[in-house]
Design an enzyme around this catalytic site. Sequence first.
Site, PDB file in Angstrom:
ATOM      1  N   ARG A  93       0.801  -1.230   0.000  1.00 53.24           N
ATOM      2  CA  ARG A  93       0.000   0.000   0.000  1.00 53.24           C
ATOM      3  C   ARG A  93       0.838   1.287   0.000  1.00 53.24           C
ATOM      4  NH1 ARG A  93      -2.826  -3.157  -2.350  1.00 53.24           N
ATOM      5  NH2 ARG A  93      -4.791  -3.920  -1.491  1.00 53.24           N
ATOM      6  N   SER A 178     -12.726 -12.047  -2.222  1.00 53.27           N
ATOM      7  CA  SER A 178     -11.916 -10.922  -2.689  1.00 53.27           C
ATOM      8  C   SER A 178     -10.447 -11.317  -2.648  1.00 53.27           C
ATOM      9  CB  SER A 178     -12.162  -9.710  -1.786  1.00 53.27           C
ATOM     10  OG  SER A 178     -11.299  -8.646  -2.133  1.00 53.27           O
TER      11      SER A 178
END
Length: 407
Positions: A93, A178
């Site tokens: 991230r 996911s």
Amino acid sequence: MKETVLLAYSGGLDTSCILLWLLEKGYEVVCLIADVGQDEDFEAARRKALKIGAKEVIVARVKKDFVLNYIFPAVAMGLLYERRYLLGTSLARPCISEALVECAKARGIKLISHGATGKGNDQVRFELSCYALYPEFSVIAPWRIPEFCERFQGRDDLLAYAKANGIEVEATPKAPWSMDANFMHISYESGVLEDPAHIAPEDLYKMTRGPSEWPDKPTIIEVEFARGIPVAVIKDKVRTEDPVAIVELLNRIGGDHGVGRIDIVENRFVGLKSRGIYETPGVKILFEAHLDLELVCLDREVLRVKSFISDRMADFVYNGFWFSPEGTFSRQCLQLSQENVSGTVTMEIFKGVARPIARRAVRGLYNEELVSMNVHGGYTPASAGGFIEIHSIRLKEFSKAFGTYTK
């Protein structure tokens, strides 16, 4: 003129639907796809975004940056969240956020959007990283906007929206989990995985083989480190030094032997507990090799202090504080601990386990003569009596005052 939004785009269900929703709300959308080493057809994802209506699609090639500035330092720092998770998503991230901010600044865009859910960690990681690097930006987080949430309760609604608008997605009602993939790992959550008592289907895994497919012979390799950073892997006398090639090689070896699978319940920063399944084959091998070499090279007390800081740094990374003052300070401390962590570890990779079986330090604290059971080597055995006597004082005094411990 329409406002322009920079969308962190993956090509998956959430961001594809969010792209169309932003267009419906009247924004122009520029998409950024970060290549952090995921197995993806980036040209197909680019065409898909343009077909939905994106103004422009940028593919940021940051795989090598991810390896050099995030994966390898994480190995050197010994980062392990809640004693099990190697932080594959968490480390990507801040790397992606750097690419987002660079792109936004270059184009004068001050609105950034993402597909992270309002219940998850990624919204925190993306936004805190971007705020640290680009304080002037504003965020559009659809999963926190009441209008969006009323329209879309979750992935089932997104699947219906995608189908109605001709958006092709991999997720299906039958397998709606996911996924987040990068060069370091793949994570799986949501769908049937939300029940922690439900055993994950074997066909879920993409990086690692299951037990029935594991080879019957071990793979032996050597991993070389310089100041805590992996610099080479030697397999069958072939030396691999390129950082990206090192991870590729270890992912293949670890994947074949089923190394690096975990199925855990973890504590999200926002206060929820979630079930996550992770595959991290190559970095699991590096982590075990590095830990073994540290035990040879680091002073005992330095190792204990380093372990404490590593735990805190793992929290900082998981919670989105890579670019924080405490994160920077901790990285510098941990980097200092690695000055003498250089050498080679021989690893046996076999049936789900990456096991150190030999090690050689460039400069280590292991003294073979001193520890030998055949010679005294400068050690005075009689001194141990005084050592034991001093440490026994408080135990004796406690027993006199309060009685002896019982089971």
